[in-house]
Enzyme design. Structure first.
Site, PDB file in Angstrom:
ATOM      1  N   ASP A  94       0.921  -1.116  -0.161  1.00  0.00           N
ATOM      2  CA  ASP A  94       0.049  -0.112   0.163  1.00  0.00           C
ATOM      3  C   ASP A  94       0.781   1.194   0.134  1.00  0.00           C
ATOM      4  O   ASP A  94       1.908   1.213   0.775  1.00  0.00           O
ATOM      5  CB  ASP A  94      -0.905  -0.152   1.162  1.00  0.00           C
ATOM      6  CG  ASP A  94      -1.777   1.137   1.259  1.00  0.00           C
ATOM      7  OD1 ASP A  94      -1.822   2.114   0.441  1.00  0.00           O
ATOM      8  OD2 ASP A  94      -2.824   0.992   2.165  1.00  0.00           O
ATOM      9  N   GLY A  97      -1.067   6.166   1.476  1.00  0.00           N
ATOM     10  CA  GLY A  97      -2.039   6.981   1.310  1.00  0.00           C
ATOM     11  C   GLY A  97      -3.145   7.054   2.617  1.00  0.00           C
ATOM     12  O   GLY A  97      -3.413   8.138   2.942  1.00  0.00           O
ATOM     13  N   PHE A  98      -3.584   5.854   2.725  1.00  0.00           N
ATOM     14  CA  PHE A  98      -4.407   5.670   3.811  1.00  0.00           C
ATOM     15  C   PHE A  98      -4.211   6.065   5.207  1.00  0.00           C
ATOM     16  O   PHE A  98      -4.791   6.575   6.030  1.00  0.00           O
ATOM     17  CB  PHE A  98      -5.254   4.346   3.775  1.00  0.00           C
ATOM     18  CG  PHE A  98      -6.201   4.153   4.974  1.00  0.00           C
ATOM     19  CD1 PHE A  98      -7.626   4.619   4.606  1.00  0.00           C
ATOM     20  CD2 PHE A  98      -5.754   3.352   5.972  1.00  0.00           C
ATOM     21  CE1 PHE A  98      -8.371   4.516   5.951  1.00  0.00           C
ATOM     22  CE2 PHE A  98      -6.752   3.336   7.138  1.00  0.00           C
ATOM     23  CZ  PHE A  98      -8.004   3.967   6.955  1.00  0.00           C
ATOM     24  N   ASP A 148      -2.350   8.289  -3.187  1.00  0.00           N
ATOM     25  CA  ASP A 148      -3.901   8.825  -3.330  1.00  0.00           C
ATOM     26  C   ASP A 148      -4.297   9.674  -2.112  1.00  0.00           C
ATOM     27  O   ASP A 148      -3.647   9.568  -1.200  1.00  0.00           O
ATOM     28  CB  ASP A 148      -4.771   7.972  -3.594  1.00  0.00           C
ATOM     29  CG  ASP A 148      -5.034   6.874  -2.285  1.00  0.00           C
ATOM     30  OD1 ASP A 148      -4.103   6.452  -1.869  1.00  0.00           O
ATOM     31  OD2 ASP A 148      -6.128   6.338  -2.209  1.00  0.00           O
ATOM     32  N   GLY A 217     -11.070   4.550  -0.222  1.00  0.00           N
ATOM     33  CA  GLY A 217     -11.930   5.486   0.341  1.00  0.00           C
ATOM     34  C   GLY A 217     -13.316   4.721   0.637  1.00  0.00           C
ATOM     35  O   GLY A 217     -14.102   5.391   0.952  1.00  0.00           O
ATOM     36  N   ASP A 267      -8.152  -7.146   1.377  1.00  0.00           N
ATOM     37  CA  ASP A 267      -7.339  -7.113   2.418  1.00  0.00           C
ATOM     38  C   ASP A 267      -7.812  -6.585   3.633  1.00  0.00           C
ATOM     39  O   ASP A 267      -8.793  -5.718   3.539  1.00  0.00           O
ATOM     40  CB  ASP A 267      -5.908  -6.521   1.961  1.00  0.00           C
ATOM     41  CG  ASP A 267      -6.169  -4.951   2.222  1.00  0.00           C
ATOM     42  OD1 ASP A 267      -5.663  -4.345   3.263  1.00  0.00           O
ATOM     43  OD2 ASP A 267      -6.611  -4.238   1.481  1.00  0.00           O
ATOM     44  N   CYS A 305     -13.938 -26.172  10.198  1.00  0.00           N
ATOM     45  CA  CYS A 305     -12.864 -25.757   9.604  1.00  0.00           C
ATOM     46  C   CYS A 305     -11.521 -26.752   9.469  1.00  0.00           C
ATOM     47  O   CYS A 305     -11.721 -27.647  10.390  1.00  0.00           O
ATOM     48  CB  CYS A 305     -12.254 -24.480  10.307  1.00  0.00           C
ATOM     49  SG  CYS A 305     -10.714 -23.432  10.093  1.00  0.00           S
ATOM     50  N   CYS A 307      -8.200 -25.570   9.767  1.00  0.00           N
ATOM     51  CA  CYS A 307      -7.096 -25.237  10.041  1.00  0.00           C
ATOM     52  C   CYS A 307      -6.335 -26.020  11.386  1.00  0.00           C
ATOM     53  O   CYS A 307      -6.875 -26.627  11.966  1.00  0.00           O
ATOM     54  CB  CYS A 307      -7.248 -23.640  10.489  1.00  0.00           C
ATOM     55  SG  CYS A 307      -7.719 -23.428  12.219  1.00  0.00           S
ATOM     56  N   CYS A 310      -8.157 -25.446  14.664  1.00  0.00           N
ATOM     57  CA  CYS A 310      -9.554 -26.360  14.989  1.00  0.00           C
ATOM     58  C   CYS A 310      -9.170 -27.916  14.703  1.00  0.00           C
ATOM     59  O   CYS A 310      -9.903 -28.594  15.251  1.00  0.00           O
ATOM     60  CB  CYS A 310     -10.416 -25.863  13.846  1.00  0.00           C
ATOM     61  SG  CYS A 310     -10.944 -24.177  13.849  1.00  0.00           S
ATOM     62  N   HIS A 336      -6.378 -19.127  12.662  1.00  0.00           N
ATOM     63  CA  HIS A 336      -7.584 -19.662  12.158  1.00  0.00           C
ATOM     64  C   HIS A 336      -8.573 -18.571  11.468  1.00  0.00           C
ATOM     65  O   HIS A 336      -9.130 -18.757  10.591  1.00  0.00           O
ATOM     66  CB  HIS A 336      -8.257 -19.965  13.429  1.00  0.00           C
ATOM     67  CG  HIS A 336      -9.866 -20.165  13.343  1.00  0.00           C
ATOM     68  ND1 HIS A 336     -10.581 -21.138  12.521  1.00  0.00           N
ATOM     69  CD2 HIS A 336     -11.101 -19.106  13.295  1.00  0.00           C
ATOM     70  CE1 HIS A 336     -11.847 -21.024  12.643  1.00  0.00           C
ATOM     71  NE2 HIS A 336     -12.011 -19.622  13.197  1.00  0.00           N
TER      72      HIS A 336
END
Length: 375
Positions: A94, A97-98, A148, A217, A267, A305, A307, A310, A336
């Site tokens: 990234d 900007g955020f 941005d 945004g 994400d 699940c 994983c 679990c 998990h």
């Protein structure tokens, strides 16, 4: 850029949701895909081996954070971000900007860039579009973001319009500054909650997008219904040959809804943040493992699940870990929660291939109870 290509593998006849494949220098990414966030070149509480075991095909890191610590030059000396963090699959960075937007009390924006103070030590820094690209070129991620300006969800039209104009100018500067053929630059759609600005932004972005673009945004405080409205407005304008990345969205219900609206990539820090606070996604909703009702609950966290958590541990044991302030609790729930979201995207793809994604989405949203008390 020949190492990058996107192929649509299947479109659901029921909804138009799609399965695709994005090829990068470090491997293929099958979409829809959830991308775990490793802000500081690590997914919190997990080793790269743990992340690979969740079947994650790509992770994120953040330009601003890595610029402030340890610095992009050190990462480059280490052989780039892949070598530095021990991750041999694709990485996306990234632009920051955020994060600059989040430093509202510590930054000043003008047409040239952003002056801000470090959240670490208060030192003064300057970030321009060119600087953001230079840092990302040195970090060496497969996919990088344009710089941005993100605005608050309730911004007035004039503020949103001014920020969009800057974002458009900054994108053109980012394109000129980008100098690596083994990295793909994703432009970012902005425009706040105004349909005309969103469509204007998308058309400008598509002039510069080569193999994918992002939508930023959203999920910045607005109601989910408004977010869905913006995505519905944009959907009819999407080209088919680009993956579409919605930034910062990670709750299970949101992923299901966004794929209905044509989104391919997601994400969010939510799964690991929740995990560190004792909360877990499950097939019927999110659970808070600190609750007393789990003290003698010897069922797996989520019987559906697959994983490591679990397969091996009970809810009672997980509650014990959190009540004892043991680090392992956050590690197991992080593993998990990420696997849950990745497995959810696998189920989405299966439903798309079977032309029943609409039925799948309806069934999932009816059965999944999103209780914010579980965070």
């Amino acid at each position: 850029m020949s190492e990058f290509r996107y192929e649509v593998l299947k479109v659901c006849s029921q909804t138009g949701a799609r399965v695709g494949k994005l090829t990068t220098p470090h491997g293929e990414i099958v979409t829809p895909v959830f991308m775990p966030v490793g802000t500081n070149a690590t997914v919190k509480a997990l080793t790269p081996r743990d992340v690979r075991e969740t079947s994650a095909s790509i992770v994120l890191s953040n330009t601003l954070h890595l610029y402030l610590r340890p610095g992009e030059d050190l990462v480059r000396k280490a052989g780039g971000l892949h070598a530095f963090m021990g991750w041999d699959r694709p990485i996306l960075t990234d632009s920051g900007g955020f994060q600059v937007f989040s430093l509202s009390d510590l930054r000043k924006i003008d047409d040239d860039g952003v002056t801000f103070r470090s959240y670490i030590d208060g030192s003064k820094h300057y970030m321009s579009p060119e600087k953001a690209i230079e840092i990302q070129n040195k970090l060496g991620a497969d996919i990088i973001m344009a710089f941005d300006e993100c605005t608050e969800g309730h911004a007035d039209y004039r503020t949103a319009q001014r920020a969009l104009r800057r974002t458009q100018l900054w994108l053109e500067r980012c394109v000129k500054a980008h100098g690596r053929d083994d990295q793909m630059l994703f432009p970012i759609v902005q425009g706040n909650m105004y349909p005309d600005l969103r469509v204007q932004s998308l058309h400008h972005v598509l002039e510069h997008a080569k193999c994918g673009f992002s939508i930023g945004g959203l999920s910045v405080g607005e109601p989910k219904s408004v977010m869905y409205e913006m995505l519905d407005v944009l959907r009819e304008h999407y080209p088919t040959h680009h993956p579409r990345y919605l930034m910062g969205v990670g709750s299970p219900d949101c992923l299901v809804e966004r794929v209905l609206r044509g989104i391919d990539m997601f994400d969010c820090v939510l799964p690991t943040r929740m995990a560190r606070n004792g909360a877990a996604f499950t097939s019927t909703g999110n659970l808070q493992l600190r609750n007393a009702r789990f003290a003698e609950d010897f069922l797996p966290l989520d019987p559906q699940c697959d994983c490591y958590c679990c397969r091996n541990f009970s809810r009672a044991y997980l509650r014990h870990l959190f009540k004892s302030d043991e680090i392992l609790g956050g590690m197991l729930l992080s593993m998990h929660n990420i696997r849950f979201l990745i497995r959810l995207t696998e189920r989405m793809r299966d439903a798309i291939y079977r032309d029943r994604y609409g039925d799948f989405a309806k069934e999932f949203l009816q059965s999944y109870q999103w209780d914010r008390r579980g965070e």
